[in-house]
Design an enzyme around this catalytic site. Structure first.
Site, PDB file in Angstrom:
ATOM      1  N   HIS A   1      -7.112  -6.417  -1.286  1.00 35.93           N
ATOM      2  CA  HIS A   1      -6.022  -5.465  -1.084  1.00 35.93           C
ATOM      3  C   HIS A   1      -5.030  -5.905  -0.015  1.00 35.93           C
ATOM      4  O   HIS A   1      -3.854  -5.545  -0.070  1.00 35.93           O
ATOM      5  CB  HIS A   1      -6.611  -4.108  -0.697  1.00 35.93           C
ATOM      6  CG  HIS A   1      -5.602  -3.020  -0.560  1.00 35.93           C
ATOM      7  ND1 HIS A   1      -4.815  -2.601  -1.618  1.00 35.93           N
ATOM      8  CD2 HIS A   1      -5.227  -2.261   0.512  1.00 35.93           C
ATOM      9  CE1 HIS A   1      -4.020  -1.619  -1.213  1.00 35.93           C
ATOM     10  NE2 HIS A   1      -4.241  -1.406   0.072  1.00 35.93           N
TER      11      HIS A   1
ATOM     12  N   ASP B   1       0.854  -1.178   0.000  1.00 34.26           N
ATOM     13  CA  ASP B   1       0.000   0.000   0.000  1.00 34.26           C
ATOM     14  C   ASP B   1       0.906   1.248   0.000  1.00 34.26           C
ATOM     15  O   ASP B   1       1.801   1.357  -0.831  1.00 34.26           O
ATOM     16  CB  ASP B   1      -0.970  -0.061   1.183  1.00 34.26           C
ATOM     17  CG  ASP B   1      -2.015   1.035   1.187  1.00 34.26           C
ATOM     18  OD1 ASP B   1      -3.020   0.905   0.465  1.00 34.26           O
ATOM     19  OD2 ASP B   1      -1.835   2.024   1.911  1.00 34.26           O
TER      20      ASP B   1
END
Length: 324
Positions: free
Chosen positions: A298, A103
């Protein structure tokens, strides 16, 4: 999990919380977390990397946990964030390292590879690719494209706005983020279309419980990261697209030349946001190996730890082998 030493380093004008373990003479591996996570988001990788003999270093990034959280958003541009890790490497006397980021940790890892071509021997990015320095800050294009629609990055720009929603119930915020960006929902559920005046969680699902890949003990570490301080420091990372673009001008056209690995889940909404960057990434990262993790959202290092660890350990064995 093996006991990790917690240290507080004075570097780059802040205190940087650092969890570390493994032999002092093991090759250093830095694991950089993203938003809204914490050092413990690497819990499924730490033990296998230690077993391979590496020195594992997991910082609490600026704005998180025991690290300093400057109020001024300008204290969170990419060059400054990289400077935290560079200064920590200097303080620890490290002349070589592999940097692994997920991320927001991924852009820091990519840029550390650009800034430190001699010291950073290999680099891994998860979820967020590197497509080179853009022609304009991403937020400029977003403001044009989302003039009358909601965009979470634009929603995060004004200090205090997103904080009012996210800080009111920190456990719920973390549960919502974990669930609505995972493989439990359709890929673009987090990016659903809604009016400009919406809030982040409008239209999203509140699962009311933790995902299967995050138990109560792990969740307690996430809570500890944000309780008492909220999300202001973490959100400040999003408030520097223009400043980071300005400060990275000397890196225009530079390539990441080190061996590089990129991993992303097939149900990660970032894949939609970054589709162009993923496509052109080999131009900016010529020594690239990339894999898409199936049935994964994610949070890939926890949603699919076995697959992620296999790719990580294989890549490290080929390009950053530990001699111990």
């Amino acid at each position: 999990m093996s006991a990790l030493e917690h240290r507080l380093l004075e570097v780059n004008g802040i205190h940087l919380g650092l969890h570390c373990a493994g032999p002092e003479d093991g090759r250093p591996l830095w694991l950089l977390h993203g938003f809204p996570e914490c050092w413990h988001s690497w819990r499924n990788q730490i033990e296998p990397l230690l077993a391979a003999g590496y020195r594992v270093l997991v910082p609490e990034m600026r704005g998180y946990g025991s690290s300093s959280a400057p109020v001024d958003p300008a204290a969170y541009d990419l060059i400054t964030l990289c400077g935290d890790i560079q200064a920590a490497m200097d303080a620890l006397g490290q002349h070589e390292a592999c940097v692994i980021g997920h991320d927001w940790g991924a852009p820091v890892a990519w840029h550390l590879a650009l800034l430190e071509p001699q010291r950073v021997k290999a680099v891994v990015g998860m979820a967020v690719p590197f497509g080179g320095r853009p022609k304009q800050p991403a937020t400029e294009a977003m403001r044009q494209h989302f003039a009358d629609r909601f965009n979470y990055i634009l929603y995060f720009q004004a200090p205090g706005v997103a904080e009012r929603e996210l800080d009111v119930d920190i456990p719920r915020t973390l549960r919502m983020m974990m669930h609505n960006s995972s493989a439990a929902v359709p890929r673009d559920f987090f990016l659903q279309d809604k009016p400009a005046g919406a809030t982040l969680f409008d239209g999203m699902q509140d699962p009311g419980r933790l995902p299967d890949w995050c138990d109560e003990a792990a969740f307690a570490e996430y809570l500890k990261t944000f309780e008492g301080r909220g999300f202001h420091g973490a959100l400040n990372w999003y408030r520097n697209f223009e400043r980071s673009w300005q400060r990275t001008e000397p890196l225009q056209g530079c390539q990441v030349l080190q061996p590089a690995l990129f991993l992303i889940g097939d149900k990660d909404p970032v894949g939609t946001l970054e589709a162009h960057s993923i496509k052109v990434m080999p131009r900016s990262v010529p020594a690239l190996e990339q894999h898409v993790i199936a049935e994964c959202g994610h949070w890939l290092q926890n949603e699919k730890p076995r697959e992620v660890n296999a790719h990580l350990l294989g890549f490290l064995a080929r390009h950053y082998p530990n001699g111990n």
